[in-house]
Design a protein around this motif. Structure first.
Motif, PDB file in Angstrom:
ATOM      1  N   PHE A  91       0.815  -1.232   0.000  1.00 47.43           N
ATOM      2  CA  PHE A  91       0.000   0.000   0.000  1.00 47.43           C
ATOM      3  C   PHE A  91       0.845   1.277   0.000  1.00 47.43           C
ATOM      4  O   PHE A  91       0.344   2.344   0.364  1.00 47.43           O
ATOM      5  N   GLN A  92       2.076   1.174  -0.432  1.00 47.46           N
ATOM      6  CA  GLN A  92       2.957   2.356  -0.475  1.00 47.46           C
ATOM      7  C   GLN A  92       2.731   3.117  -1.777  1.00 47.46           C
ATOM      8  O   GLN A  92       3.530   3.048  -2.713  1.00 47.46           O
ATOM      9  N   ARG A  93       1.624   3.862  -1.845  1.00 44.00           N
ATOM     10  CA  ARG A  93       1.324   4.674  -3.014  1.00 44.00           C
ATOM     11  C   ARG A  93       0.529   5.899  -2.581  1.00 44.00           C
ATOM     12  O   ARG A  93       0.128   6.010  -1.420  1.00 44.00           O
ATOM     13  N   THR A  94       0.337   6.796  -3.483  1.00 45.47           N
ATOM     14  CA  THR A  94      -0.306   8.067  -3.140  1.00 45.47           C
ATOM     15  C   THR A  94      -1.774   7.859  -2.772  1.00 45.47           C
ATOM     16  O   THR A  94      -2.407   6.878  -3.192  1.00 45.47           O
ATOM     17  N   ASP A  95      -2.294   8.783  -2.004  1.00 52.43           N
ATOM     18  CA  ASP A  95      -3.699   8.724  -1.593  1.00 52.43           C
ATOM     19  C   ASP A  95      -4.606   8.703  -2.826  1.00 52.43           C
ATOM     20  O   ASP A  95      -4.378   9.439  -3.800  1.00 52.43           O
ATOM     21  N   GLN A  96      -5.631   7.861  -2.766  1.00 54.36           N
ATOM     22  CA  GLN A  96      -6.543   7.738  -3.912  1.00 54.36           C
ATOM     23  C   GLN A  96      -7.827   7.058  -3.468  1.00 54.36           C
ATOM     24  O   GLN A  96      -7.874   6.395  -2.429  1.00 54.36           O
ATOM     25  N   LEU A  97      -8.856   7.213  -4.265  1.00 54.37           N
ATOM     26  CA  LEU A  97     -10.085   6.461  -4.078  1.00 54.37           C
ATOM     27  C   LEU A  97      -9.881   5.070  -4.667  1.00 54.37           C
ATOM     28  O   LEU A  97      -9.278   4.916  -5.732  1.00 54.37           O
ATOM     29  N   PHE A  98     -10.379   4.041  -3.990  1.00 54.75           N
ATOM     30  CA  PHE A  98     -10.217   2.639  -4.351  1.00 54.75           C
ATOM     31  C   PHE A  98      -8.767   2.181  -4.099  1.00 54.75           C
ATOM     32  O   PHE A  98      -7.878   2.999  -3.866  1.00 54.75           O
ATOM     33  N   TRP A  99      -8.575   0.864  -4.151  1.00 59.94           N
ATOM     34  CA  TRP A  99      -7.246   0.315  -3.889  1.00 59.94           C
ATOM     35  C   TRP A  99      -6.410   0.191  -5.161  1.00 59.94           C
ATOM     36  O   TRP A  99      -5.190   0.058  -5.079  1.00 59.94           O
ATOM     37  N   GLY A 100      -7.039   0.210  -6.308  1.00 59.91           N
ATOM     38  CA  GLY A 100      -6.292   0.237  -7.561  1.00 59.91           C
ATOM     39  C   GLY A 100      -5.398  -0.973  -7.767  1.00 59.91           C
ATOM     40  O   GLY A 100      -5.803  -2.119  -7.543  1.00 59.91           O
TER      41      GLY A 100
END
Length: 278
Positions: A91-100
């Motif tokens: 989960f080391q990614r930028t804030d976003q809607l959904f988990w992508g």
């Protein structure tokens, strides 16, 4: 008379020759000595050149030098990709809607990219702002698998639980190991019918990160849970046999209330072997 004159003439010539030789013998000897010295020096130098090659760093080049790898080329060398991981997300990614897309390159399935309760917040997979039961699955279908989930729940109670699923094929068929604040349990759902297979006491604190490990090998199911800042228990807390479900995906299944906030810090699933059935 003639003989006497001849003798005197020879004597005079010898005297003159001796005088001449005495005058020039020094320079002649010096010249001959210098020539011989030069010849000896040249011979020694030639012999040394054949016997001992010149050392590097003395104005000569060393024969057959050792080649050094090009550091620039080494930057292009990459470690081989792991082949024993079924699914993984940090989960080391930028804030976003959904988990992508997970950190392993696969896209989350189930509800993780369709329901707005899923988002990435502060490098965690957040599940919040809803009142429902939701699923998030990742990776290929497998039979024997070992899944590890790390996450926290802001407040247990009122049916809220955090769980790992194995052999998930859809919302109607799965095995689940969960914590609800008071218990560690294994549930199963087969053709839409849910059953609590086994439960043991386990007190989980609000807001603390817990690790849930869930494994399926053949008909055997194994589960354990521990707080993230403590060592992993050596033995499984639940071991049972259930033959109903044969294969499926790994992932999460959770129950939310309107004020629930779950923060998932990591998830991984790997193939299971009998060496892990302690």
């Amino acid at each position: 008379m003639n003989r006497r004159l001849l003798a005197i003439t020879l004597t005079i010539m010898l005297v003159i020759g001796g005088l001449v030789a005495g005058l020039f013998s020094g320079p002649i000897q010096k010249a001959l000595t210098t020539q011989m010295t030069n010849m000896n020096t040249m011979g020694k130098t030639a012999a040394q050149g054949q016997a001992s090659p010149a050392l590097p760093g003395k104005g000569t080049q060393q024969a057959n030098p050792t080649k050094t790898p090009n550091a620039g080329n080494m930057q292009n060398i990459t470690a081989p990709a792991q082949t024993n991981v079924l699914a993984q997300d940090t989960f080391q990614r930028t804030d976003q809607l959904f988990w992508g897309q997970a950190s392993d390159g696969r896209k989350w399935q189930g509800d993780a990219n369709t329901l707005k309760v899923f988002s990435i917040v502060g490098a965690t997979g957040q599940i919040a702002n809803g009142q429902s039961t939701v699923n998030a699955v990742l990776g290929p279908v497998s039979d024997n698998a070992n899944a590890l989930l790390s996450g926290s729940v802001n407040q247990f109670g009122n049916g809220v639980n955090l769980g790992v699923v194995l052999r998930w094929t859809n919302g109607q068929n799965w095995y689940k190991a969960l914590i609800d604040g008071e218990h560690l349990s294994i549930l199963k759902r087969v053709n839409g019918q849910s059953t609590q297979v086994r439960t043991v006491p386990f007190q989980a604190q609000d807001g603390k990160i817990y690790n849930i490990r869930f494994q399926a090998i053949g008909a055997m199911l194994f589960a354990k849970v521990w707080r993230n800042d403590l060592p992993e228990p050596a033995r499984w807390m639940i071991t049972l046999s259930d033959p109903d479900l044969k294969n499926g995906q790994a992932g999460l299944r959770v129950v939310l209330q309107p004020t629930t906030v779950m923060s998932i810090t990591s998830f991984q699933a790997v193939p299971a072997t009998m060496g892990n059935d302690l």
